[in-house]
Design an enzyme around this catalytic site. Structure first.
Site: not given
Ligand SMILES: C[S@@+](CC[C@H](N)C(=O)[O-])C[C@H]1O[C@@H](n2cnc3c(N)ncnc32)[C@H](O)[C@@H]1O
Length: 197
Positions: A49, A51, A68, A86, A109, A149
């Protein structure tokens, strides 16, 4: 996973951000002014959370929709909506559009689980980014902005080339808050030309 000596990790703890990643968005926003108080923003892959917290510091009359596959603690903010789902599935897109029919900004991200194998991580990252770009084309308003990203690798140019058809400007940024040994980059796309065809 986190290096407790890392200055951004310490700063995030002290300042109450849920992730050190918060500083990457702050840095990019400082340079590119990504959003304002009325913005409707989609935060793809938002957990835990950080961002969304940064976005909600300015978004007052708009909305921030975080998506997420992982559950996350509430951010207790009236402009925040969390969708547990998803981001690559049609059902999630429908739920996103139920909250707002268009978005001014999509930030992602999101990252696939990493294996440590650079090529595999790159390929999975490209696949995820392509799906998020597809979703972005459906929800972003004309002239809107998309920030995402990507794990760098040989298909980077192919991804950027595809986006240049849809946006006036596509630029790679590497915030200082990105760890030195990381191969992640951020790509900012401005001036969405709108859904084509
Ligand atoms: C690096 S973290 C994000 C951190 C966030 N920007 C923060 O500042 O807290 C990446 C996130 O992408 C989510 N993610 C990856 N693939 C996903 C998908 N297909 N659908 C939803 N979320 C996804 C992961 O579960 C993870 O929580």
């Amino acid at each position: 996973m986190y290096d407790r000596k890392d200055p951004y990790y310490k700063k995030a703890k002290q300042e109450g951000y849920k992730s050190r990643a918060a500083y990457k968005l702050k840095e990019i926003d400082k340079k590119y002014n990504l959003y304002h108080q009325n913005s409707r923003v989609l935060d793809a892959g938002c957990a835990p959370g950080g961002w969304s917290q940064v976005l909600l510091e300015r978004v007052k009359n708009g909305v921030v929709v975080g998506v997420d596959i992982l559950e996350m603690d509430s951010l207790n903010h009236p402009a925040f909506h969390f969708i547990h789902g998803d981001i690559t599935e049609d059902e999630t897109v429908e739920r996103i559009l139920e909250i707002s029919d268009k978005y001014d900004l999509v930030v992602s991200d999101a990252a696939p689980n990493t294996s440590g194998q650079k090529l595999l991580d790159h390929v999975n990252s490209v696949e995820l980014v392509q799906k998020i770009a597809e979703l972005t084309r459906k929800v972003l308003k004309k002239k809107g902005t998309f920030l995402f990203k990507l794990f760098e690798g040989e298909d980077k140019d192919m991804v950027l080339k595809g986006l240049r058809k849809d946006f006036d400007m596509v630029k790679v940024v590497k915030p200082d808050a990105t760890r030195k040994n990381s191969f992640e980059i951020y790509v900012i796309c401005r001036g969405y030309k709108g859904e084509q065809g």
